[in-house]
Design a protein around this motif. Structure first.
Motif, short mmCIF file in Angstrom:
data_model
loop_
_atom_site.label_atom_id
_atom_site.label_comp_id
_atom_site.label_asym_id
_atom_site.label_seq_id
_atom_site.Cartn_x
_atom_site.Cartn_y
_atom_site.Cartn_z
N VAL A 134 0.87 -1.17 0.00
CA VAL A 134 0.00 0.00 0.00
C VAL A 134 0.91 1.23 0.00
O VAL A 134 1.60 1.48 0.98
N ASN A 135 0.93 1.94 -1.12
CA ASN A 135 1.82 3.09 -1.23
C ASN A 135 1.10 4.37 -0.81
O ASN A 135 0.39 4.99 -1.59
N PHE A 136 1.31 4.77 0.44
CA PHE A 136 0.67 5.99 0.94
C PHE A 136 1.22 7.25 0.27
O PHE A 136 0.64 8.32 0.39
N ALA A 137 2.35 7.12 -0.39
CA ALA A 137 2.95 8.30 -1.04
C ALA A 137 2.41 8.49 -2.46
O ALA A 137 2.90 9.35 -3.19
N HIS A 138 1.42 7.69 -2.84
CA HIS A 138 0.88 7.76 -4.19
C HIS A 138 0.36 9.18 -4.51
O HIS A 138 0.61 9.72 -5.59
N GLY A 139 -0.34 9.78 -3.56
CA GLY A 139 -0.87 11.13 -3.76
C GLY A 139 0.25 12.14 -3.95
O GLY A 139 0.12 13.09 -4.72
N GLU A 140 1.36 11.93 -3.25
CA GLU A 140 2.49 12.86 -3.37
C GLU A 140 3.19 12.68 -4.72
O GLU A 140 3.73 13.64 -5.27
#
Lengths: 413, 284
Positions: free
Chosen positions: B33-39
């Motif tokens: 799960v890449n939480f940095a996707h939005g960044e």
């Protein structure tokens, strides 16, 4: 080996903390004034901070202006004021925490906090500490209605509240109908679902009813939305002649694009402070080729020739930020100036004495059209501190009320 | 009116889908799960803005450059942040991407401040053309068509190329893929890069009509997670359909129930679907 790394890291952190320490402690003989602002996560915060720093400069150094506060260096026989900034990140909880830290550090007056909900949090803490607050640009009428919050005894607000703005806006609409036969009957509002928007909507509904305009739509929205096409379509469908907006810069930009793409051009789009006053919105409106956005402002750059002190302040601000000072920035500037004037008049840094002065005096404000600031018993600046400006060809023109400062006739669609 | 709402929802849905396709690759294929996707999306938009501001290239022209830049950011993220923690069990990789998200967001603020940035006078304006009484925004249409084409390109890449098949094989059984001679570490790096390339493309398509600031992509990121879960993990076609469903649900919900509650409808749909089909509408 690992332990060595840990030791080095801790030593580095200690050095960092020691290096930071002088920034956090006020110098001997300085008068600390707190400023709680949305410094991160908001484009506005750094502009407000820059305006406050201009005020600090005007108070602390000698400037060639016909204004005693600017001519003299410092207040209370040359003592400098030291602004202590804190970041509330547009969170009311954070505003409470940050205000408490500043008050613990001994600030004698606290200023801020731009977002109305955050200003309420700061004022609530200030009341606990018995320290006066001078709020610059928050506009929610509830802050100074004397009933919603218990902090009237220490709270003072420079900006026009949304009740004052609503009264002025609907007077403006009546003037447009009378003078230009504008045929404005139906009004609608789009408002952000927070303290600022909710109260703007309440005041809009109240004054629309009192002045006989028909409210055809009231559309609320969440600030985090990715687009406002549905909201704009609903407003258009309502058939409103004039649309009111209680929006910040990001949402107002998206609304402006959505209105434009729907070829929806109401006779006027009137904004409750917020995004309209952000200088970057002038570029958006120019890019879209629209001249029908209007809103309240404490002053506007086109009045520089008529207000030399304002012009001087604007130049200092422009040197820091690269843009003209806007309404909220000027109001935050005023909050620091008023705080210094109150300390000077009180003759001490005693919070009670400063508060007494704030509640009983009129303050010289040569940088505002009104030239003065006075707070009523609930802390509202009762010298109507805003005029109606309209973005015409990218410039904020003063269009109402009609007086010596009016710079242009309104541009009606 | 309802047609207007539907068309706007559909057009937005295509862009949501492209953002989600990138996430679907890392989440579905690598189970990260890449939480940095939005960044990643945010940095793509800033790249679009700065290329426009400094060189004068419209985001639609600089799209390939932005795709390459964010592809590189994805690969670097894998090599520097993910690769080492992949071997560790538990939530370490997830927390690493959360940390990366915070770092990228703060760096954004540090480098470019919180000021709103707008790309003015873009190649395709926000003007509309009228079809059957509906106003259809030119910039939305270009973004939607671009998103659809790029999503189809990713699908073709996954199905028709050796690397794509290797990615799918790795997602099905990493050990078996290794035994077949697939360099799974390289495949992971490519997948992260491809994920970045998708959001880079989405960023370029959106940059001309979205104000750019550090919080600009927060909701896009959240919606991408919902779309991936709704569409089925690792299912690109599912992400496309789910993106369209979310786009329409958001617009219709806002119109019928109230604009303040349009995301309530979106998340309700998600909650109901995962109760009935935990693997998503198009998951296997």
């Amino acid at each position: 080996m690992k332990k060595n790394w840990m030791k080095k890291l801790m030593a580095l952190a200690l050095c960092g903390a020691m290096a930071m320490a002088p920034c956090m402690v006020k110098a001997e003989g300085e008068i600390p004034i707190g400023a709680v602002l949305p410094l991160t996560g908001s484009s506005t915060g750094e502009f407000l901070k820059a305006a406050m720093e201009v005020a600090e400069d005007i108070i602390n150094n000698s400037h060639d202006l016909d204004w005693d506060l600017a001519k003299n260096e410092g207040i209370l026989d040359g003592q400098k004021v030291a602004l202590q900034f804190a970041d509330h990140q547009a969170s009311a909880d954070m505003a409470t925490t940050e205000a408490a830290k500043l008050l613990d550090d001994g600030v004698v007056v606290i200023t801020g906090a731009y977002n109305s909900g955050c200003s309420a949090s700061v004022a609530t803490m200030a009341l606990e500490y018995g320290v006066p607050m001078v709020c610059g640009s928050s506009s929610s009428a509830s802050l100074t209605d004397g009933t919603t919050y218990p902090f009237a005894s220490i709270f003072n607000r420079v900006a026009a509240n949304d009740a004052q703005e609503s009264a002025e806006f609907f007077e403006f609409l009546k003037y447009l109908n009378e003078k230009y036969d504008a045929g404005i009957e139906k009004v609608a509002i789009a408002w952000i679902n927070n303290s600022y928007g909710i109260h703007a909507d309440e005041m809009f509904q109240k004054y629309a009813g009192e002045t006989g305009f028909e409210v055809v739509a009231s559309v609320s929205y969440e600030s985090s939305a990715t687009s406002f096409d549905t909201e704009a379509a609903q407003i258009k469908e309502s058939g409103a002649d004039v649309v009111f907006q209680a929006s910040y810069i990001g949402d107002l930009t998206l609304f402006a694009q959505a209105y434009s793409s729907l070829e929806f051009e109401p006779k006027m789009i009137i904004c409750y402070c917020g995004g309209f006053q952000d200088a970057s919105f002038a570029k958006v409106a120019t890019d879209l080729g629209v001249n029908n956005y209007a809103g309240g402002q404490a002053c506007t750059a086109v009045l520089a020739d008529k207000l030399p002190v304002f012009s001087y302040v604007n130049e200092l601000y422009k040197a820091k930020t690269g843009q003209d000072i806007d309404g909220p920035a000027l109001e935050e500037f005023a909050s620091v100036i008023v705080a210094a004037q109150a300390i000077q008049a009180a003759g001490s840094t005693d919070a009670a004495a400063i508060n007494e002065v704030l509640k009983s005096s009129e303050f010289e404000a040569p940088y505002l059209i009104t030239q003065k600031i006075h707070f009523d018993e609930n802390g509202q600046n009762d010298v109507m501190p805003a005029v109606v400006t309209q973005l015409i060809d990218g410039a904020y023109e003063d269009v109402f009320p009609i007086d010596d400062y009016t710079t242009s006739e309104p541009a009606l669609k | 009116m309802i047609g207007q709402i539907l068309i706007n929802g559909l057009l937005n849905g295509f862009v949501y889908a492209l953002v989600a396709v990138g996430l679907s690759l890392t989440w579905g294929v690598m189970d990260i799960v890449n939480f940095a996707h939005g960044e990643f999306l945010l940095w793509g938009m800033y790249a679009a803005f700065w290329i426009w501001s400094l060189v004068g290239l419209d985001p639609l022209i600089s799209l390939p450059i932005i795709v390459v830049l964010i592809f590189a950011l994805g690969v670097l993220t894998y090599l520097i942040v993910i690769r080492r923690v992949l071997k560790v069990s538990g939530l370490t990789a997830l927390l690493a991407t959360f940390g990366l998200s915070m770092v990228l967001k703060n760096l954004t603020q540090f480098f470019w401040t919180a000021n709103y940035k707008n790309i003015t006078n873009p190649l395709v304006s926000n003007k509309s053309f009228k079809v059957l009484g509906m106003y259809i925004r030119q910039d939305y249409v270009v973004a939607a068509v671009g998103a659809l084409l790029l999503t189809m390109l990713v699908m073709a890449f996954m199905n028709k190329t050796k690397t794509g098949v290797a990615i799918k094989a790795t997602s099905m059984n990493k050990q078996a893929a290794q035994l077949m001679g697939i360099d799974t570490s390289r495949i992971y790096a490519i997948t992260f890069g491809l994920s970045g390339a998708c959001v880079g493309a989405a960023a370029a398509l959106m940059a001309s009509f979205t104000p750019i600031y550090p919080e600009a992509c927060a909701l896009y990121s959240t919606l991408a997670f919902v779309i991936v879960a709704l569409g089925g993990f690792g299912n690109i076609k599912g992400a496309l359909y789910a993106g369209l469903i979310i786009g329409v649900a958001e617009a219709l919900g806002g119109y019928l129930i109230g604009t303040s509650y349009k995301y309530l409808v979106v998340f309700l749909i998600y909650l109901i679907v995962i109760q009935i089909r935990p693997r998503g509408l198009f998951g296997w």
